[in-house]
Design an enzyme around this catalytic site. Structure first.
Site, PDB file in Angstrom:
ATOM      1  N   CYS A 158       0.479  -1.699   0.157  1.00  0.00           N
ATOM      2  CA  CYS A 158       0.023  -0.477  -0.097  1.00  0.00           C
ATOM      3  C   CYS A 158       1.012   1.411   0.108  1.00  0.00           C
ATOM      4  CB  CYS A 158      -0.625  -0.375   1.249  1.00  0.00           C
ATOM      5  SG  CYS A 158      -0.001  -0.815   2.647  1.00  0.00           S
ATOM      6  N   ASP A 214       5.333  -9.930   8.890  1.00  0.00           N
ATOM      7  CA  ASP A 214       5.846  -9.903   7.226  1.00  0.00           C
ATOM      8  C   ASP A 214       6.483  -8.362   7.457  1.00  0.00           C
ATOM      9  OD1 ASP A 214       5.219  -9.962   4.656  1.00  0.00           O
ATOM     10  OD2 ASP A 214       3.977  -9.415   4.422  1.00  0.00           O
ATOM     11  N   HIS A 259      -2.454 -11.514   4.881  1.00  0.00           N
ATOM     12  CA  HIS A 259      -2.235 -10.622   6.651  1.00  0.00           C
ATOM     13  C   HIS A 259      -3.448 -10.782   7.914  1.00  0.00           C
ATOM     14  CE1 HIS A 259       0.339  -9.013   3.221  1.00  0.00           C
ATOM     15  NE2 HIS A 259       0.639  -8.821   4.309  1.00  0.00           N
ATOM     16  N   TYR A 303      -6.446 -12.499  -2.754  1.00  0.00           N
ATOM     17  CA  TYR A 303      -6.089 -12.362  -1.644  1.00  0.00           C
ATOM     18  C   TYR A 303      -6.544 -12.923  -0.621  1.00  0.00           C
ATOM     19  CZ  TYR A 303      -4.070  -8.849   1.686  1.00  0.00           C
ATOM     20  OH  TYR A 303      -3.645  -8.544   3.257  1.00  0.00           O
TER      21      TYR A 303
END
Ligand code: ADP
Ligand code: SF4
Length: 683
Positions: A31, A266, A173, A170
């Site tokens: 992002c 991550d 996360h 996806y």
């Protein structure tokens, strides 16, 4: 210079389903909060990475439907056909350099509070919404499941129309509905989508298959999957269900993009995860279960580490988010044999913090990040000097170093005067604190570049006075003399000096970093809330002192929630035996004791003993020289305070300010005018 042949392997093309990546450098989805609110800025940000040699460049999360949207942040959006032209800006930009463009389709489910659409979020089972929002997600019924499948397919078709080469599904996360289906914590369904692992994986499998059918002839379909949540038996583990899920879906996607979950794992900071390639233990198995290419991350900045990943069969493509932010030209520099010119990520997560604040991306190492369209800043190019007049830069901290480097890049002759005997200013001191060694890269990159430039003369051990500056006679002066920590306790909680602060020999972080003796029981008062208080606590504890840390906030180092470090910091201090007293302010300092009280009232007053009191509250600009020089303003064509001397802040802010001062030197740009381009919705 040309490429070292040992790195040739990094420049081999890799076939991904129906498309081929021109090399192994892969910017995974990350992002930047430019997104659907700032599509031109988004396109330019990604274009520059294509120019810098990344073979694949992906979007950030892209919302596929208003029933899962993440207001207040601006990530991607592909709700309907009207969004396609925005995406076309990005794909055209990426294709200009022969790179592939990837889109991460995201359905966040209970991670998305839907503050804009106001639609009740959906989840496999009824559950609370992520964060502290007083909202719950409703359990999905069969028609919801059918809708989510359909919305994915519609978004994938639009993505193909927009020119994307890779379409993501996806599941990572802890932010995605499909991952939530995998996890019993979210999925307590009793139908064919709950219960056994096969059932919990069903929706991901269906969506992967649907998208392949819809666009798979033209686009590769990637699966972004977190193999391990680092929660032990409380979460998915690479050795058990993580592995089994890869086994169940092995050949369905065209590409496996694997990592660890949540985002704090991550994107671990170097303070808590110093090793490059730290995800290997959790992702290396994936290639043993699939014939499809695998991309993974691990803050890779060294070409040797990248080659090792490929040669050892760990990964096929070298994934990067932060290394591509810190240096969009990393692949090109390897290709051109300019390894030493790579601007390595320091793992500070200022980029992540911006995202968490719903603000456009910035980077400590790369001040042009997020400014590519807004100010037309390119990470490797800068306008030539306007004149041949020399420039004096006073102070060689992050601001002074960056200003000097960029001025030299423009062709100015620079005199850089530094009071101390080394370059780096605050980073040279702060990098000595526990977990902070990578911050030295801010200095090392610039020092290495500066040493190659004949335009810069460095004078170390030169503390300039007003008269010195006048005598030097240079008309353009940038004052980058930094800041110092306040001794009187004033700051956020205390607008005025604390009673009794001058009655004891207390220390500031500057004293600690200068090697002051620290005796006995240490009391740290942290009203700064970033890393300084907690790193000093760690250091004192490591040296055997008893340590108490008092903060008016409800958590230690609370600002580091934005950098994803807060929980780790508090846990580490507790493990080290630091006494933590939150939600308490200092009322008074006396010899050997302080009086504290609850931050929300003056109740619960208590006294704490100390032998050493360290005040981490706020900083004052070190601007006496600057102000004295303003008395002689008519002698100068440029006289500007930059970095902490102008306004104490983050290292990122100091680097940015130094960069900006160099870019705009001798321009008639009014820095208070809205000098940057703005994306204003067409009316
Ligand atoms: P910033 O983060 O803004 O770059 P730093 O505090 O890291 O600020 O660096 C400021 C640098 O300026 C320090 O290295 C300090 O030694 C140097 N400095 C301060 N005053 C003078 C001066 N009068 N002459 C030369 N150097 C100075
Ligand atoms: Fe790396 Fe820090 Fe830049 Fe993020 S902000 S890319 S962590 S240097």
């Amino acid at each position: 210079m040309s490429r070292d042949p040992k790195y040739d392997i990094l420049f081999e093309p890799v076939k991904i389903g129906p498309v081929t990546a021109p090399n192994r450098f892969y910017q995974v989805p990350h992002c930047n909060v430019l997104g659907h609110g700032r599509p031109r800025a988004e396109a330019e940000n990604r274009r520059i990475k294509a120019e810098g040699g990344w073979g694949v460049i992906c979007t950030q999360e892209v919302e596929i439907h208003p029933s899962s949207e993440i207001t207040p942040t601006f990530e991607g959006r592909i709700w309907d056909d009207r969004d396609i032209p925005q995406h076309r800006l990005m794909t055209d930009a990426v294709h200009e350099y022969g790179s592939l463009a990837g889109i991460e389709l995201a359905y966040n489910g209970s991670h998305a509070p839907n503050l804009y659409s106001r639609i009740a979020p959906m989840s496999p089972s009824n559950t609370v919404v992520h964060g502290s929002h007083p909202i719950q997600a409703r359990a999905m019924n069969k028609s919801d499941i059918a809708n989510v499948r359909r919305w994915h397919v519609q978004a994938a078709r639009r993505a193909r129309q927009a020119g994307y080469d890779i379409v993501y599904v996806y599941a990572g996360h802890d932010m995605s509905l499909l991952q939530h289906f995998f996890k019993p914590q979210y999925n307590q369904r009793s139908d064919e989508y709950g219960g056994s692992l096969e059932n919990r994986v069903r929706l991901a499998k269906e969506i992967l298959t649907d998208i392949k059918e819809a666009v798979g002839d033209h686009c590769a379909v990637a699966f972004r999957f977190a193999t391990d949540e680092l929660l032990g038996t409380d979460g998915l583990r690479a050795e058990s269900e993580g592995r089994d899920i890869v086994g169940l879906l092995a050949e369905i996607p065209d590409l496996w993009d694997v990592n660890v979950s949540g985002w704090d794992n991550d994107s671990a900071t170097t303070r808590f995860q110093p090793n490059e390639g730290y995800q290997e233990p959790y992702t290396a198995f994936v290639k043993t279960l699939t014939s499809k290419p695998v991309v993974g991350v691990g803050r890779f900045t060294s070409a040797d580490a990248m080659v090792s990943q490929i040669r050892r069969g760990v990964l096929d493509l070298i994934g990067a988010a932060r290394p591509s932010i810190a240096d969009p030209f990393l692949p090109r520099k390897i290709d051109e044999g300019r390894i030493e010119d790579i601007r390595e990520c320091i793992g500070c997560n200022i980029c992540v913090a911006q995202d968490n604040m719903a603000a456009p991306i910035r980077c400590t190492q790369n001040p042009t990040q997020g400014e590519e369209w807004k100010q037309g800043w390119h990470p490797e190019k800068i306008d030539a000097a306007v004149s041949d007049e020399p420039v004096l830069v006073i102070g060689a901290g992050p601001a002074g170093l960056e200003a000097s480097l960029q001025l030299a890049n423009r062709g100015y002759s620079v005199t850089l005067a530094e009071a101390s005997t080394g370059l780096g200013g605050r980073v040279s001191r702060e990098c000595e604190l526990p977990g902070m060694s990578s911050y030295a890269r801010v200095r090392d990159y610039r020092e290495n570049q500066i040493r190659q430039k004949s335009e810069i003369e460095i004078y170390l051990g030169n503390e300039l006075s007003v008269q010195d500056v006048i005598d030097i006679g240079i008309a353009h002066v940038l004052v980058a003399t930094g800041s110092h920590w306040r001794r009187d306790g004033s700051g956020r909680q205390h607008p005025f000096p604390l009673p009794g602060h001058d009655s004891v020999a207390l220390l500031t972080p500057d004293d600690v970093l200068a090697g002051a003796e620290i005796n006995g029981r240490v009391l740290i008062y942290d009203d700064d809330h970033y890393y300084m208080g907690s790193t000093i606590a760690e250091r004192c504890r490591a040296r055997g002192n008893e340590v108490s840390l008092v903060t008016p906030e409800s958590k230690v180092s609370i600002w580091t929630e934005y950098t994803l470090e807060q929980e780790r910091i508090q846990a580490k201090l507790l493990a080290l035996g630091v006494e933590i007293i939150v939600s308490h302010k200092l009322l008074e300092i006396a010899d050997g004791k302080v009086t504290i009280a609850n931050s929300y009232s003056d109740h619960h007053q208590q006294q704490l003993d100390f032998e050493t009191l360290i005040m981490v509250t706020s900083r004052s600009p070190h601007d006496d020289l600057y102000h004295a020089l303003t008395e002689h303003e008519d002698r100068f064509k440029t006289l500007r305070a930059i970095g902490d001397c102008n306004a104490p802040g983050t290292i990122a802010a100091a680097v940015y300010d130094g960069h900006s001062a160099a870019r705009y030197l001798e321009s008639d740009q009014d820095i208070y005018a809205p000098l940057f381009a703005r994306e204003i919705p067409g009316i």
